[in-house]
Design a protein around this motif. Structure first.
Motif, short mmCIF file in Angstrom:
data_model
loop_
_atom_site.label_atom_id
_atom_site.label_comp_id
_atom_site.label_asym_id
_atom_site.label_seq_id
_atom_site.Cartn_x
_atom_site.Cartn_y
_atom_site.Cartn_z
N ASN A 46 0.84 -1.20 0.00
CA ASN A 46 0.00 0.00 0.00
C ASN A 46 0.87 1.25 0.00
OD1 ASN A 46 -2.52 -1.31 0.12
ND2 ASN A 46 -2.35 -1.56 2.33
N PHE A 47 0.48 2.25 -0.77
CA PHE A 47 1.18 3.53 -0.79
C PHE A 47 0.16 4.65 -0.67
CE2 PHE A 47 3.98 0.61 -2.95
CZ PHE A 47 5.25 0.96 -2.52
N VAL A 66 -1.44 -2.97 -10.68
CA VAL A 66 -2.28 -2.10 -9.86
C VAL A 66 -3.56 -2.83 -9.49
CG1 VAL A 66 -3.47 0.12 -9.73
CG2 VAL A 66 -1.36 -0.08 -11.08
N LEU A 67 -3.87 -2.83 -8.20
CA LEU A 67 -5.11 -3.43 -7.71
C LEU A 67 -6.16 -2.38 -7.40
CD1 LEU A 67 -3.52 -6.09 -5.32
CD2 LEU A 67 -4.30 -6.42 -7.67
N VAL A 68 -5.73 -1.29 -6.77
CA VAL A 68 -6.63 -0.18 -6.42
C VAL A 68 -5.90 1.12 -6.66
CG1 VAL A 68 -7.95 0.95 -4.58
CG2 VAL A 68 -7.80 -1.55 -4.64
N GLY A 69 -6.58 2.11 -7.28
CA GLY A 69 -6.00 3.42 -7.46
C GLY A 69 -5.27 3.58 -8.78
N LEU A 117 -0.98 -2.27 -4.55
CA LEU A 117 -0.27 -2.85 -5.67
C LEU A 117 0.11 -4.30 -5.36
CD1 LEU A 117 2.27 0.06 -6.32
CD2 LEU A 117 0.05 -0.27 -7.41
N ALA A 118 0.06 -5.13 -6.38
CA ALA A 118 0.65 -6.46 -6.30
C ALA A 118 2.08 -6.35 -6.81
CB ALA A 118 -0.14 -7.44 -7.16
#
Length: 233
Positions: A46-47, A66-69, A117-118
């Motif tokens: 997470n960032f 990218v998973l979210v955002g 992020l993965a």
């Protein structure tokens, strides 16, 4: 710019994130042997908004999905001016070119907003690609898609005016063929400018020129009075 956060390396994929990852261009077509092997080496990070994921020239350990955002990829010149290369959203993969090109990042990456992020260890994926043809094919497929996208971007830069680039983006986002349409941008207008290869002020001028055919902008919300008129730009 923000600085990198300490990453929790033991985060696990939740159901939503796993679904996004499995639908990504990198993993979507892997077979029943390669897929579990890839899922075993994935970690989640997470960032926060404006955190820098990595800088051009730094030693590279991972490539990302990218998973979210949204994540912006960009270059800097010696005077500190920035040029966006690509805006990556859910399902997009970046830095996988390093599986074949070396061990240093070729551009900068920054979280445009809070992102999940993965991460895939480059060396371990290289080893898998040696024994799992599906992994090697996935790398080739991703790089081929990036090449085609880049060619389209270059063509649009040379063939379309700024208003035409904006109109093309809006038409792709509309779910109707004619009449009115409302669109909400998934990210800030500054990111849209980078995605379209425009300076922010050029994007503002393009939206202003589209007012005459009924395109109005309020924050991230865009209303198109007549989609048919937008097609004529």
């Amino acid at each position: 710019m923000g600085s990198r956060e300490t990453v929790n390396k033991i985060l696990r994929l939740n159901t939503r994130d796993k679904t996004t990852l499995l639908r990504s261009s990198f993993l979507a077509q892997m077979g029943p042997t390669a897929m579990p092997a890839m899922m075993e080496i994935v970690t989640v990070a997470n960032f926060e908004a404006r955190d820098v994921l990595f800088r051009e020239g730094e030693h590279a350990e991972f490539f990302y999905s990218v998973l979210v955002g949204y994540v912006r990829l960009y270059r800097l010149n010696k005077d500190g001016r920035e040029a966006d290369i690509r805006i990556c959203g859910p399902g997009d993969t970046f830095a996988e070119c390093l599986l074949a090109l070396g061990d240093t990042y070729l551009y900068n990456a920054q979280a445009a907003e809070p992102v999940t992020l993965a991460r895939f260890d480059l060396q371990r994926v290289r080893q898998l690609a040696e024994v799992q043809p599906d992994v090697a094919k996935a790398v080739i497929r991703c790089l081929s898609n990036h090449l085609l996208d880049t060619m389209d971007c270059i063509a649009n830069d040379r063939l379309q005016t700024a208003p035409q680039r904006v109109a093309s983006y809006l038409l792709a986002a509309c779910n109707v063929q004619d009449g009115p349409a409302s669109i909400r941008l998934p990210f800030q207008k500054s990111l849209l400018a980078g995605k379209l290869g425009l300076a922010p002020e050029a994007l503002s001028r393009a939206f202003s020129s589209l007012k005459r055919i009924g395109v109005s902008v309020r924050g991230r919300s865009i209303h198109v009075t007549d989609v048919s008129a937008l097609k004529q730009i």
